[in-house]
Write an enzyme that holds these catalytic residues in place. Structure first.
Site, PDB file in Angstrom:
ATOM      1  N   GLU A 157     -40.628  -7.877 -14.411  1.00 49.67           N
ATOM      2  CA  GLU A 157     -39.564  -7.527 -15.340  1.00 49.67           C
ATOM      3  C   GLU A 157     -39.855  -8.221 -16.664  1.00 49.67           C
ATOM      4  OE1 GLU A 157     -35.689  -8.338 -13.877  1.00 49.67           O
ATOM      5  OE2 GLU A 157     -35.895  -7.051 -12.119  1.00 49.67           O
TER       6      GLU A 157
ATOM      7  N   THR B 217     -30.916  -9.725 -20.311  1.00 47.29           N
ATOM      8  CA  THR B 217     -31.403  -8.514 -19.654  1.00 47.29           C
ATOM      9  C   THR B 217     -32.920  -8.442 -19.701  1.00 47.29           C
ATOM     10  OG1 THR B 217     -31.091  -6.115 -19.513  1.00 47.29           O
ATOM     11  CG2 THR B 217     -31.299  -7.062 -21.727  1.00 47.29           C
ATOM     12  N   SER B 218     -33.474  -7.434 -19.037  1.00 46.73           N
ATOM     13  CA  SER B 218     -34.926  -7.278 -18.980  1.00 46.73           C
ATOM     14  C   SER B 218     -35.262  -5.829 -18.646  1.00 46.73           C
ATOM     15  CB  SER B 218     -35.533  -8.211 -17.918  1.00 46.73           C
ATOM     16  OG  SER B 218     -34.954  -7.957 -16.655  1.00 46.73           O
ATOM     17  N   MET B 219     -36.517  -5.442 -18.930  1.00 44.14           N
ATOM     18  CA  MET B 219     -37.008  -4.139 -18.504  1.00 44.14           C
ATOM     19  C   MET B 219     -37.259  -4.170 -17.002  1.00 44.14           C
ATOM     20  SD  MET B 219     -39.815  -3.062 -21.422  1.00 44.14           S
ATOM     21  CE  MET B 219     -40.119  -1.433 -20.702  1.00 44.14           C
TER      22      MET B 219
END
Length: 216
Positions: free
Chosen positions: A49, A56-58
């Site tokens: 991630e 937040t994160s991908m």
């Protein structure tokens, strides 16, 4: 990057039981590096991630693949996405469906996603800065709903289910660290079939309802 993208598919996505050919084709052709923050460009195809600020994160590529496969997006379908992030998942959904309505609570992320998606000519995507848990969602019902962050409890599910068309599918991750459950919910008339897909752990959506804690 072509070799890295090929390796991502063959070493991460396929081994995680993502076998849907349309999903694999989209992920093989879409330049993920165009959606990754500059500081992490070299990790665009890694099995991790990628952080997007503090909260937040991908999602890891294999989780994106499983989400897309579970949703079974058809070319004529409308999609509602909660959590645009950098727009990578949004772009995948746009290539699979007809129209994508995406919301992102972080205004900077939302604007960056708009720029990237417009640069790729994805005019069938609308990105709005909004809180998924504040007020009613405009534009529904939707054939597909993709939630890219987790929710600690099942409380939000009932409201999201009502946004589905008959036959519509919802992907969402429910639970708290360290173990969460990825689910697919399918609307059949006024009934909703909930299926457990896999266990995972991803960042929670901002402002998601928290579970009640017992006080002793």
């Amino acid at each position: 990057m072509d070799r890295a993208r090929f390796n991502m598919i063959e070493q991460q996505v396929r081994p995680w039981d993502v076998l849907n050919q349309r999903v694999l084709t989209v992920m093989r052709n879409l330049p993920r590096e165009a959606f990754v923050p500059d500081a992490y460009r070299g990790l665009a195809y890694a099995d991790i991630e990628i952080p997007l600020g503090q909260r937040t994160s991908m999602l890891a590529p294999k989780v994106v693949g499983r989400m897309l496969q579970a949703l079974e997006v058809q070319p004529h379908e409308s999609v509602f996405e909660i959590g645009t992030g950098t727009g990578y998942g949004t772009a995948c959904l746009a290539h699979l469906g007809e129209q994508v309505f995406s919301i992102e609570i972080d205004p900077d992320l939302a604007e960056g996603a708009r720029v990237r998606l417009n640069a790729m000519g994805l005019s069938q995507v609308e990105v709005h800065t909004a809180d998924a848990f504040a007020g009613q969602v405009q534009g529904g019902p939707f054939d597909v709903i993709a939630v890219t962050g987790s929710v600690p409890t099942a409380e939000p599910l009932a409201a999201l289910e009502q946004l589905l068309t008959d036959g519509g599918r919802l992907f969402i991750v429910v639970g708290e660290q360290p173990l969460m459950e990825a689910m697919r919910i399918t609307r059949i008339g006024n009934d909703f079939r909930r299926e457990s897909l896999f266990e995972t752990s991803i960042a929670s959506l901002e402002n998601a309802p928290l579970p009640e804690r017992f006080a002793f």
